[in-house]
Write an enzyme that holds these catalytic residues in place. Structure first.
Site, PDB file in Angstrom:
ATOM      1  N   GLU A  33       0.849  -1.202   0.000  1.00 26.36           N
ATOM      2  CA  GLU A  33       0.000   0.000   0.000  1.00 26.36           C
ATOM      3  C   GLU A  33       0.877   1.242   0.000  1.00 26.36           C
ATOM      4  OE1 GLU A  33      -3.424   0.916  -0.244  1.00 26.36           O
ATOM      5  OE2 GLU A  33      -2.358   2.829  -0.285  1.00 26.36           O
ATOM      6  N   LEU A  38      -4.083   1.768   5.788  1.00 28.30           N
ATOM      7  CA  LEU A  38      -4.716   0.748   4.937  1.00 28.30           C
ATOM      8  C   LEU A  38      -6.201   1.090   4.743  1.00 28.30           C
ATOM      9  CD1 LEU A  38      -3.141  -2.456   6.565  1.00 28.30           C
ATOM     10  CD2 LEU A  38      -2.275  -1.089   4.645  1.00 28.30           C
ATOM     11  N   LYS A  51     -20.259   8.534   5.159  1.00 23.01           N
ATOM     12  CA  LYS A  51     -21.388   8.118   6.001  1.00 23.01           C
ATOM     13  C   LYS A  51     -21.336   8.789   7.368  1.00 23.01           C
ATOM     14  CE  LYS A  51     -22.143   6.695   2.679  1.00 23.01           C
ATOM     15  NZ  LYS A  51     -21.478   6.484   1.390  1.00 23.01           N
ATOM     16  N   ILE A 185     -22.114  10.471  -5.503  1.00 21.58           N
ATOM     17  CA  ILE A 185     -21.308  11.373  -4.677  1.00 21.58           C
ATOM     18  C   ILE A 185     -21.973  12.740  -4.585  1.00 21.58           C
ATOM     19  CG2 ILE A 185     -19.112  12.642  -4.580  1.00 21.58           C
ATOM     20  CD1 ILE A 185     -17.712  10.129  -5.537  1.00 21.58           C
ATOM     21  N   GLU A 188     -25.040  12.477  -2.231  1.00 16.76           N
ATOM     22  CA  GLU A 188     -24.724  12.232  -0.814  1.00 16.76           C
ATOM     23  C   GLU A 188     -24.076  13.473  -0.197  1.00 16.76           C
ATOM     24  OE1 GLU A 188     -24.244   7.354  -0.847  1.00 16.76           O
ATOM     25  OE2 GLU A 188     -22.502   8.545  -0.312  1.00 16.76           O
ATOM     26  N   HIS A 445     -44.542  -6.199  12.795  1.00 14.17           N
ATOM     27  CA  HIS A 445     -45.296  -4.941  12.779  1.00 14.17           C
ATOM     28  C   HIS A 445     -45.021  -4.159  14.052  1.00 14.17           C
ATOM     29  CE1 HIS A 445     -48.492  -2.075  12.096  1.00 14.17           C
ATOM     30  NE2 HIS A 445     -48.867  -2.273  13.352  1.00 14.17           N
TER      31      HIS A 445
HETATM   32  P1  FAD Z   1      -9.586   1.425  -3.478  1.00 12.40           P
HETATM   33  O1  FAD Z   1     -10.439   1.448  -2.287  1.00 12.40           O
HETATM   34  O2  FAD Z   1      -9.509   2.621  -4.335  1.00 12.40           O
HETATM   35  O3  FAD Z   1      -8.125   1.049  -2.968  1.00 12.40           O
HETATM   36  C1  FAD Z   1      -7.017   1.003  -3.801  1.00 12.40           C
HETATM   37  C2  FAD Z   1      -5.767   1.171  -2.968  1.00 12.40           C
HETATM   38  O4  FAD Z   1      -4.643   0.876  -3.786  1.00 12.40           O
HETATM   39  C3  FAD Z   1      -5.556   2.591  -2.449  1.00 12.40           C
HETATM   40  O5  FAD Z   1      -5.318   2.568  -1.065  1.00 12.40           O
HETATM   41  C4  FAD Z   1      -4.314   3.080  -3.205  1.00 12.40           C
HETATM   42  O6  FAD Z   1      -3.496   3.942  -2.432  1.00 12.40           O
HETATM   43  C5  FAD Z   1      -3.596   1.767  -3.470  1.00 12.40           C
HETATM   44  N1  FAD Z   1      -2.691   1.824  -4.619  1.00 12.40           N
HETATM   45  C6  FAD Z   1      -2.959   2.241  -5.880  1.00 12.40           C
HETATM   46  N2  FAD Z   1      -1.898   2.058  -6.693  1.00 12.40           N
HETATM   47  C7  FAD Z   1      -0.915   1.521  -5.922  1.00 12.40           C
HETATM   48  C8  FAD Z   1       0.419   1.100  -6.162  1.00 12.40           C
HETATM   49  N3  FAD Z   1       0.937   1.160  -7.388  1.00 12.40           N
HETATM   50  N4  FAD Z   1       1.140   0.623  -5.128  1.00 12.40           N
HETATM   51  C9  FAD Z   1       0.622   0.527  -3.884  1.00 12.40           C
HETATM   52  N5  FAD Z   1      -0.646   0.896  -3.592  1.00 12.40           N
HETATM   53  C10 FAD Z   1      -1.408   1.373  -4.597  1.00 12.40           C
HETATM   54  N6  FAD Z   1     -18.823   2.286  -2.297  1.00 12.40           N
HETATM   55  C11 FAD Z   1     -19.771   1.617  -1.625  1.00 12.40           C
HETATM   56  O7  FAD Z   1     -19.970   0.418  -1.879  1.00 12.40           O
HETATM   57  N7  FAD Z   1     -20.525   2.223  -0.667  1.00 12.40           N
HETATM   58  C12 FAD Z   1     -20.359   3.525  -0.360  1.00 12.40           C
HETATM   59  O8  FAD Z   1     -21.059   4.039   0.518  1.00 12.40           O
HETATM   60  C13 FAD Z   1     -19.375   4.264  -1.050  1.00 12.40           C
HETATM   61  N8  FAD Z   1     -19.188   5.564  -0.770  1.00 12.40           N
HETATM   62  C14 FAD Z   1     -18.196   6.244  -1.428  1.00 12.40           C
HETATM   63  C15 FAD Z   1     -18.040   7.595  -1.138  1.00 12.40           C
HETATM   64  C16 FAD Z   1     -17.070   8.324  -1.790  1.00 12.40           C
HETATM   65  C17 FAD Z   1     -16.899   9.791  -1.456  1.00 12.40           C
HETATM   66  C18 FAD Z   1     -16.222   7.682  -2.732  1.00 12.40           C
HETATM   67  C19 FAD Z   1     -15.130   8.454  -3.409  1.00 12.40           C
HETATM   68  C20 FAD Z   1     -16.376   6.356  -3.028  1.00 12.40           C
HETATM   69  C21 FAD Z   1     -17.384   5.617  -2.386  1.00 12.40           C
HETATM   70  N9  FAD Z   1     -17.619   4.278  -2.678  1.00 12.40           N
HETATM   71  C22 FAD Z   1     -18.601   3.591  -2.021  1.00 12.40           C
HETATM   72  C23 FAD Z   1     -16.820   3.552  -3.683  1.00 12.40           C
HETATM   73  C24 FAD Z   1     -15.742   2.699  -2.988  1.00 12.40           C
HETATM   74  O9  FAD Z   1     -14.929   3.546  -2.201  1.00 12.40           O
HETATM   75  C25 FAD Z   1     -14.896   1.963  -4.012  1.00 12.40           C
HETATM   76  O10 FAD Z   1     -15.736   1.222  -4.868  1.00 12.40           O
HETATM   77  C26 FAD Z   1     -13.940   1.002  -3.331  1.00 12.40           C
HETATM   78  O11 FAD Z   1     -13.083   1.691  -2.453  1.00 12.40           O
HETATM   79  C27 FAD Z   1     -13.097   0.233  -4.359  1.00 12.40           C
HETATM   80  O12 FAD Z   1     -12.232  -0.616  -3.696  1.00 12.40           O
HETATM   81  P2  FAD Z   1     -10.854  -1.092  -4.344  1.00 12.40           P
HETATM   82  O13 FAD Z   1     -10.261  -2.040  -3.362  1.00 12.40           O
HETATM   83  O14 FAD Z   1     -11.065  -1.556  -5.718  1.00 12.40           O
HETATM   84  O15 FAD Z   1      -9.952   0.221  -4.466  1.00 12.40           O
HETATM   85  P1  NAD Z   2     -21.621   8.594 -10.800  1.00  6.33           P
HETATM   86  O1  NAD Z   2     -21.287   7.832 -12.000  1.00  6.33           O
HETATM   87  O2  NAD Z   2     -22.469   7.993  -9.756  1.00  6.33           O
HETATM   88  O3  NAD Z   2     -22.344   9.957 -11.199  1.00  6.33           O
HETATM   89  C1  NAD Z   2     -21.794  10.862 -12.090  1.00  6.33           C
HETATM   90  C2  NAD Z   2     -22.906  11.721 -12.613  1.00  6.33           C
HETATM   91  O4  NAD Z   2     -22.328  12.784 -13.337  1.00  6.33           O
HETATM   92  C3  NAD Z   2     -23.842  10.978 -13.583  1.00  6.33           C
HETATM   93  O5  NAD Z   2     -25.172  11.195 -13.209  1.00  6.33           O
HETATM   94  C4  NAD Z   2     -23.516  11.603 -14.925  1.00  6.33           C
HETATM   95  O6  NAD Z   2     -24.610  11.640 -15.809  1.00  6.33           O
HETATM   96  C5  NAD Z   2     -23.077  13.005 -14.506  1.00  6.33           C
HETATM   97  N1  NAD Z   2     -22.197  13.668 -15.465  1.00  6.33           N
HETATM   98  C6  NAD Z   2     -21.187  13.129 -16.191  1.00  6.33           C
HETATM   99  N2  NAD Z   2     -20.614  14.078 -16.963  1.00  6.33           N
HETATM  100  C7  NAD Z   2     -21.283  15.234 -16.713  1.00  6.33           C
HETATM  101  C8  NAD Z   2     -21.172  16.559 -17.194  1.00  6.33           C
HETATM  102  N3  NAD Z   2     -20.266  16.888 -18.107  1.00  6.33           N
HETATM  103  N4  NAD Z   2     -22.019  17.500 -16.718  1.00  6.33           N
HETATM  104  C9  NAD Z   2     -22.954  17.170 -15.793  1.00  6.33           C
HETATM  105  N5  NAD Z   2     -23.106  15.928 -15.306  1.00  6.33           N
HETATM  106  C10 NAD Z   2     -22.279  14.977 -15.743  1.00  6.33           C
HETATM  107  O7  NAD Z   2     -20.204   9.080 -10.203  1.00  6.33           O
HETATM  108  P2  NAD Z   2     -19.829   9.729  -8.811  1.00  6.33           P
HETATM  109  O8  NAD Z   2     -21.038  10.248  -8.124  1.00  6.33           O
HETATM  110  O9  NAD Z   2     -18.694  10.637  -9.097  1.00  6.33           O
HETATM  111  O10 NAD Z   2     -19.295   8.479  -8.012  1.00  6.33           O
HETATM  112  C11 NAD Z   2     -18.168   7.726  -8.499  1.00  6.33           C
HETATM  113  C12 NAD Z   2     -18.287   6.291  -8.124  1.00  6.33           C
HETATM  114  O11 NAD Z   2     -18.181   6.131  -6.722  1.00  6.33           O
HETATM  115  C13 NAD Z   2     -19.589   5.702  -8.566  1.00  6.33           C
HETATM  116  O12 NAD Z   2     -19.338   4.689  -9.492  1.00  6.33           O
HETATM  117  C14 NAD Z   2     -20.210   5.140  -7.354  1.00  6.33           C
HETATM  118  O13 NAD Z   2     -20.628   3.815  -7.545  1.00  6.33           O
HETATM  119  C15 NAD Z   2     -19.135   5.200  -6.282  1.00  6.33           C
HETATM  120  N6  NAD Z   2     -19.784   5.664  -5.054  1.00  6.33           N
HETATM  121  C16 NAD Z   2     -20.684   4.852  -4.459  1.00  6.33           C
HETATM  122  C17 NAD Z   2     -21.375   5.286  -3.358  1.00  6.33           C
HETATM  123  C18 NAD Z   2     -22.376   4.373  -2.724  1.00  6.33           C
HETATM  124  O14 NAD Z   2     -22.373   3.193  -3.021  1.00  6.33           O
HETATM  125  N7  NAD Z   2     -23.255   4.866  -1.873  1.00  6.33           N
HETATM  126  C19 NAD Z   2     -21.160   6.550  -2.854  1.00  6.33           C
HETATM  127  C20 NAD Z   2     -20.253   7.366  -3.490  1.00  6.33           C
HETATM  128  C21 NAD Z   2     -19.560   6.901  -4.597  1.00  6.33           C
END
Ligand code: FAD
Ligand code: NAD
Length: 467
Positions: A33, A38, A51, A185, A188, A445
């Site tokens: 990492e 982590l 959240k 995003i 939320e 219920h």
């Molecule tokens: P990541 O969590 O992105 O982890 C990848 C890791 O790899 C990172 O720590 C990075 O530093 C490391 N890394 C990258 N390249 C290298 C390298 N070359 N060497 C060493 N380390 C490296 N999903 C949900 O299901 N529910 C949610 O409520 C939700 N909320 C979200 C809210 C926000 C604001 C955002 C941005 C995302 C949210 N997501 C949510 C999406 C979720 O965070 C991702 O889908 C998830 O983290 C993906 O997991 P991953 O293990 O693929 O990668």
């Molecule tokens: P998203 O794909 O959910 O939404 C992006 C939005 O931007 C879409 O509605 C799209 O039509 C719009 N868009 C794209 N280009 C545009 C433009 N030029 N002008 C105006 N609107 C435009 O992406 P996100 O909200 O950035 O989230 C990224 C990822 O993170 C998602 O894939 C999501 O699954 C994950 N995430 C998940 C959760 C969760 O599970 N609760 C929470 C946060 C993020």
């Protein structure tokens, strides 16, 4: 040189879960990492901190808007933003600390530094300070996740034009937050700041918010969020975003092609995320990425190099933590010679607004597109006694079932605790239940879950009881 059965690059929900499962299956495992903590995006700057702020802001909003109706009087209610952010950081610290503990408990070697392929079985790990080391592994799992995407003409300055990462660290409630992208995003984090008193405007390119989910859900959620004061500008094409030290200006064309100019103190760019493979040395192992920068894998999540796998946000599919986790377990079990399976259709989707939106299976639009004969049953929360008791009457549950067989094909919820309630629908669909199966099961219920039973009754010959 240290040798491992499996080395995993990236410690997000995909990587750390894969590491635990590999260790459980008796493999000598290392996880690499680049960041000091982590847990990846999800634990550090994604799911968990968002959240935490959603919960804090919802408490404030309820205290402000609903407590007096409950007969609770409050004086001098105010937001202490630095404290809210401090609590969020503590939640993150505890959560990422938990992953350190799990790595130790499972005897997984944690190597901090940037991982890069030197050859097919060797990875060079370069820490921020100190010397690089090379490790060798029989199998390698790439779990490097994703980073925020932007638009070509936008320069994210991280001060006024920000991504979700900066939006989770604001020390003051914005006056006017302009959000580009009405996806997960945007909605939320838009909810967080609207509840805390900011003016929030969401610009969305498509004709609906959360456009990839069932369209009814977008409509229901928009109705609720408008009550919060959030403004939605749909079918708007953003064309210019500029900033000064205090202000942002966003220009967009509406659906008629007329220019709209907005001014605010922050612009949150939330138009999706892109796979992260920078500096990974993929060229040294011949691994290709697709047109969206994602690593290409086959149905076993193997890259073109058969001993190198990739999981989570860095490959195709939903960018969700629980999808990455399922893939982490899948690959570990594949490597151990087992026959795991993932049903991608049944990976639920949740938006943690209030009301929450949660769904599993096909949307109504997908069923139409696939020409599948279906029937639909809905139940509004305003007809639920439990929802009235808690003042959560916004939203609806919709059950889509096969017209002939009655098998449930999709469940879409917008309502209180939908994020937790969707689990029942996942179980039902995993066991290929019919709408009538759910309709015949006792639901306590008064609970919100009765709305699911009622929607299932509605889908079964329009038999809902309480509407
Ligand atoms: P990541 O969590 O992105 O982890 C990848 C890791 O790899 C990172 O720590 C990075 O530093 C490391 N890394 C990258 N390249 C290298 C390298 N070359 N060497 C060493 N380390 C490296 N999903 C949900 O299901 N529910 C949610 O409520 C939700 N909320 C979200 C809210 C926000 C604001 C955002 C941005 C995302 C949210 N997501 C949510 C999406 C979720 O965070 C991702 O889908 C998830 O983290 C993906 O997991 P991953 O293990 O693929 O990668
Ligand atoms: P998203 O794909 O959910 O939404 C992006 C939005 O931007 C879409 O509605 C799209 O039509 C719009 N868009 C794209 N280009 C545009 C433009 N030029 N002008 C105006 N609107 C435009 O992406 P996100 O909200 O950035 O989230 C990224 C990822 O993170 C998602 O894939 C999501 O699954 C994950 N995430 C998940 C959760 C969760 O599970 N609760 C929470 C946060 C993020």
């Amino acid at each position: 040189m240290a040798k491992y059965d499996v080395a995993i690059i990236g410690s997000g929900p995909g990587g750390y879960v894969a590491a635990i499962r590999c260790a459980q299956l008796g493999m000598k495992t290392a996880i690499i990492e680049r960041y000091p903590t982590l847990g990846g995006t999800c634990l550090n700057v994604g799911c968990i901190p968002s959240k935490a702020l959603l919960d804090s802001s919802e408490h404030f909003h309820k205290a402000q808007e609903q407590f007096s109706e409950h007969g609770i009087k409050l004086k001098d209610l105010e937001v202490d933003m630095p404290q809210m952010i401090k609590r969020k950081r503590e939640v993150v610290e505890q959560t990422v600390g938990g992953i350190d503990f799990l790595m130790k408990k499972n005897k997984i070697d944690v190597i901090h530094g940037h991982g890069s392929f030197k050859s097919k079985n060797e990875i060079v790990v370069t820490p921020d300070k100190g010397e690089a080391q090379t490790i060798e592994a029989d199998k390698i799992i790439i779990a490097t996740g994703s980073k925020p995407a932007s638009l070509p003409f936008i320069k994210i300055d991280k001060k006024r034009i920000i991504t979700s990462t900066e939006a989770l660290e604001l020390q003051k409630v914005p006056k006017h937050m302009i959000i580009i992208g009405g996806g997960v995003i945007g909605l939320e984090l838009g909810s967080v700041y609207a509840r805390l008193g900011a003016e929030v405007t969401v610009l969305e390119y498509m004709d609906s918010i959360i456009p990839t989910m069932d369209r009814t859900m977008g409509k229901e959620l928009a109705r609720s969020m408008k009550k919060l004061g959030v403004k939605f500008l749909l079918q708007h094409k953003v064309k210019e975003v500029t900033s000064t030290s205090r202000q942002v200006t966003v220009k967009a064309d509406d659906k008629k092609g007329e220019e709209v100019t907005l001014k605010g103190d922050y612009c949150l760019v939330s138009v999706g995320r892109k796979a992260y493979t920078e500096g990974l040395g993929l060229e040294n192992v011949g691994i290709q990425t697709d047109e969206r920068g994602r690593i290409e894998v086959d149905e076993h999540l193997r890259t073109v190099a058969p001993h190198i796998y990739a999981i989570g946000d860095v490959i195709k599919g939903a960018m969700l933590a629980h999808k990455a986790e399922e893939e982490g377990m899948f690959v570990a079990e594949k490597i151990a010679g087992q026959k795991p399976h993932i049903n991608y259709l049944l990976i639920p989707n949740v938006v943690y607004t209030w009301p929450e939106v949660a769904s599993v299976g096909y949307t109504e639009e997908q069923l139409k597109e696939k020409d599948i004969d279906y029937k639909s049953g809905s139940f509004p929360f305003k007809a639920s006694g439990r929802a009235r008791a808690s003042m959560d009457t916004d939203g609806v549950i919709k059950v889509l079932a096969h017209k002939e067989t009655d098998e449930i094909l999709g469940v879409h919820m917008c309502g209180p605790r939908a994020a937790d309630m969707i689990a029942e629908a996942v179980v039902a669909m995993e066991f290929r239940a019919s709408a009538e199966d759910i309709a015949r099961m006792s639901h306590a219920h008064p609970t919100f879950t009765e709305a699911f039973k009622e929607a299932a009754l509605a889908a079964t010959d329009n038999r809902a009881l309480h509407v």
